[in-house]
Write a protein that holds these residues in place. Structure first.
Motif, PDB file in Angstrom:
ATOM      1  N   GLN A  96       9.185 -18.687  19.718  1.00  0.00           N
ATOM      2  CA  GLN A  96      10.453 -18.940  19.036  1.00  0.00           C
ATOM      3  C   GLN A  96      10.487 -18.246  17.678  1.00  0.00           C
ATOM      4  O   GLN A  96       9.481 -18.147  16.984  1.00  0.00           O
ATOM      5  CB  GLN A  96      10.643 -20.439  18.802  1.00  0.00           C
ATOM      6  N   HIS A  97      11.679 -17.797  17.307  1.00  0.00           N
ATOM      7  CA  HIS A  97      11.880 -17.254  15.977  1.00  0.00           C
ATOM      8  C   HIS A  97      13.324 -17.525  15.556  1.00  0.00           C
ATOM      9  O   HIS A  97      14.092 -18.168  16.288  1.00  0.00           O
ATOM     10  CB  HIS A  97      11.553 -15.762  15.925  1.00  0.00           C
ATOM     11  N   ARG A  98      13.699 -17.021  14.414  1.00  0.00           N
ATOM     12  CA  ARG A  98      15.003 -17.352  13.833  1.00  0.00           C
ATOM     13  C   ARG A  98      16.167 -16.935  14.715  1.00  0.00           C
ATOM     14  O   ARG A  98      17.209 -17.601  14.759  1.00  0.00           O
ATOM     15  CB  ARG A  98      15.122 -16.673  12.465  1.00  0.00           C
ATOM     16  N   HIS A  99      16.021 -15.864  15.463  1.00  0.00           N
ATOM     17  CA  HIS A  99      17.149 -15.304  16.207  1.00  0.00           C
ATOM     18  C   HIS A  99      17.093 -15.570  17.715  1.00  0.00           C
ATOM     19  O   HIS A  99      17.997 -15.148  18.439  1.00  0.00           O
ATOM     20  CB  HIS A  99      17.229 -13.799  15.961  1.00  0.00           C
ATOM     21  N   ASP A 146      18.756 -16.901  23.692  1.00  0.00           N
ATOM     22  CA  ASP A 146      19.141 -17.761  22.577  1.00  0.00           C
ATOM     23  C   ASP A 146      18.485 -19.132  22.681  1.00  0.00           C
ATOM     24  O   ASP A 146      18.066 -19.698  21.667  1.00  0.00           O
ATOM     25  CB  ASP A 146      20.666 -17.930  22.536  1.00  0.00           C
ATOM     26  N   GLY A 156      13.157 -26.906  17.956  1.00  0.00           N
ATOM     27  CA  GLY A 156      13.697 -25.585  17.677  1.00  0.00           C
ATOM     28  C   GLY A 156      14.771 -25.202  18.681  1.00  0.00           C
ATOM     29  O   GLY A 156      15.785 -25.891  18.833  1.00  0.00           O
ATOM     30  N   ARG A 157      14.551 -24.115  19.409  1.00  0.00           N
ATOM     31  CA  ARG A 157      15.514 -23.616  20.381  1.00  0.00           C
ATOM     32  C   ARG A 157      15.170 -24.015  21.818  1.00  0.00           C
ATOM     33  O   ARG A 157      15.719 -23.452  22.766  1.00  0.00           O
ATOM     34  CB  ARG A 157      15.600 -22.089  20.277  1.00  0.00           C
ATOM     35  N   ASP A 175      26.351 -25.545  17.048  1.00  0.00           N
ATOM     36  CA  ASP A 175      25.032 -24.917  17.085  1.00  0.00           C
ATOM     37  C   ASP A 175      24.099 -25.769  17.936  1.00  0.00           C
ATOM     38  O   ASP A 175      24.374 -26.945  18.226  1.00  0.00           O
ATOM     39  CB  ASP A 175      24.467 -24.736  15.673  1.00  0.00           C
ATOM     40  N   THR A 178      21.177 -27.020  17.339  1.00  0.00           N
ATOM     41  CA  THR A 178      20.490 -28.139  16.684  1.00  0.00           C
ATOM     42  C   THR A 178      21.304 -29.419  16.793  1.00  0.00           C
ATOM     43  O   THR A 178      20.783 -30.481  17.177  1.00  0.00           O
ATOM     44  CB  THR A 178      20.216 -27.808  15.199  1.00  0.00           C
TER      45      THR A 178
END
Length: 408
Positions: free
Chosen positions: A145-148, A163, A296-297, A335, A337
């Motif tokens: 996982q990362h920010r994008h 995503d 996270g995602r 979003d 989250t």
């Protein structure tokens, strides 16, 4: 690697990409609803195809509304097994009671459904196979996982970025292990092991189940129709899970044979069939209890997040309801989250209520002491003279499905 379908029919404005791990029950149901909301969906499944056949599963309560909204309820009604009798036998093989199955399961005749697992999986897959991408004979190898987004490498080769990643890969979820840690941290062992397999129907059983019990042991023959095979289950109590046997089918066979040595009724014939079967499924009876279902995602759904155990009969129903709630929550929020948070907020009480039903079934099906067995038998004899229930257990329909509104 097999790819099936890439067409997306939902509103393209949403367009977020989602990888779902698992194509049994929760996975394709989740894919259906996400596609409806305009997500670009890929489903990866380690099996080579949708699995056919399998043990009967129940669709009850809230889950009936889910399959009705998906348009597959008529097909499932056509596949309904309509089990007519559940007969309990004592250790010497004598009949204790023969009851309407719904009297024990809490189901409602004429409303709730019981179908082969493969019939439900097939109906779900057909409802979405032309609209999302399926990758069979493959699975997630690594997840970063990362920010994008989430970078995925597949065991079959190749890598992609999504995503979101949603784990619908069952009790022993690999997705859960990658993101949340080892299964031991969430596994609640309920004190039983079982071996399931198929054998020839030489017992004259038709649309019925016969269960033999001794303290801490049970043997079940389950005839879902009038065909040549029956499902066999050998269940036994054990203080600790037999970890050494999990990856060794021969060790599983040896353990079951040792536990049931000397048992009467049809158990010797079942043990002989167990030695030759090519579809042995051995596992423990357990639940998954997690303090949170997302990180996270990545989020989990169905047995990966909250397996209730087959003692509740609610595994598939929770998977269907959870898939509806997760997809709708993601679509209704701006979003992921807040979408994940809404999913947990609005679904957890329903899940917990159904997981707690485990205490209502295990003592009836699998008493572990002679005293408990006699108490169970006394209760069953009284059930034999009662009509089937007109209403199901309140837990089964405790969640009323919301109509999700998409944000402007």
């Amino acid at each position: 690697m097999t790819r099936v379908g890439t067409l997306v029919n939902g509103p393209a404005a949403r367009g977020r990409s989602v990888l779902i791990s698992g194509a049994s029950i929760a996975g394709p149901a989740l894919a259906y609803w996400l596609n409806r909301y305009g997500f670009v969906v890929t489903v990866v499944e380690k099996a080579g195809t949708v699995r056919d056949g399998g043990y009967p599963i129940d669709v009850r309560g809230t889950a009936l509304d889910v399959v009705r909204r998906m348009g597959i309820l008529p097909r499932l009604r056509d596949a309904h097994i309509d089990l007519r009798r559940l007969t309990f036998l004592d250790e010497d093989g004598s009949e204790v009671a023969s009851v309407d199955p719904h009297a024990v399961t809490g189901g409602v005749a004429g409303r709730d459904l019981e179908v082969r697992r493969g019939a439900l999986a097939g109906a779900l897959h057909e409802a979405v196979r032309d609209d999302v991408e399926f990758l069979f004979d493959d699975s997630i190898d690594t997840l970063d996982q990362h920010r994008h987004g989430v970078d995925i490498t597949f065991r079959g080769g190749g890598s992609r970025t999504f995503d979101l990643v949603l784990g619908a890969d069952g009790l022993h979820s690999h997705t859960r292990a990658l993101v949340f840690g080892p299964e031991e941290g969430f596994h609640r062992y309920l004190g039983y092991c079982f071996a399931g397999f198929t054998l020839r129907n030489t017992f004259g059983l038709v649309r019925e189940t016969t269960m033999w019990n001794a303290p801490g042991r049970a043997a079940v023959l389950y005839a879902v129709g009038d065909d040549d095979d029956v499902h066999g289950i050998l269940n036994f109590a054990r203080t600790e899970p037999p970890f050494d046997a999990f990856r060794d089918p021969e060790a599983q066979r040896d353990l079951v044979a040792e536990v049931f040595d000397g048992a009467g009724w049809e158990v010797p014939a079942m043990l002989a069939a167990l030695r030759d079967t090519d579809d042995l499924f051995f596992d423990v009876i357990s639940q998954i209890r997690m303090p949170r279902w997302s990180s996270g995602r990545v989020a989990l759904v169905g047995d990966a997040a909250y397996a209730p155990s087959f003692l509740t009969g609610q595994g598939s129903s929770l998977a269907l309801a959870g898939a509806y709630m997760l997809a709708g929550s993601l679509a209704a929020e701006h979003d992921h989250t807040t979408g994940f948070a809404a999913y947990e907020r609005d679904t957890r009480a329903f899940v917990t209520l159904n997981q707690e039903q485990v205490g209502k079934g295990d003592a009836t099906l699998f008493p572990t002491t002679a005293r408990a067995l006699e108490q169970r038998n006394t209760m069953l004899r009284s059930l034999g003279s009662m009509p089937p229930p007109a209403e199901g257990r309140p837990a089964h329909g405790a969640l009323v499905l919301p109509e999700f509104r998409l944000p402007g």
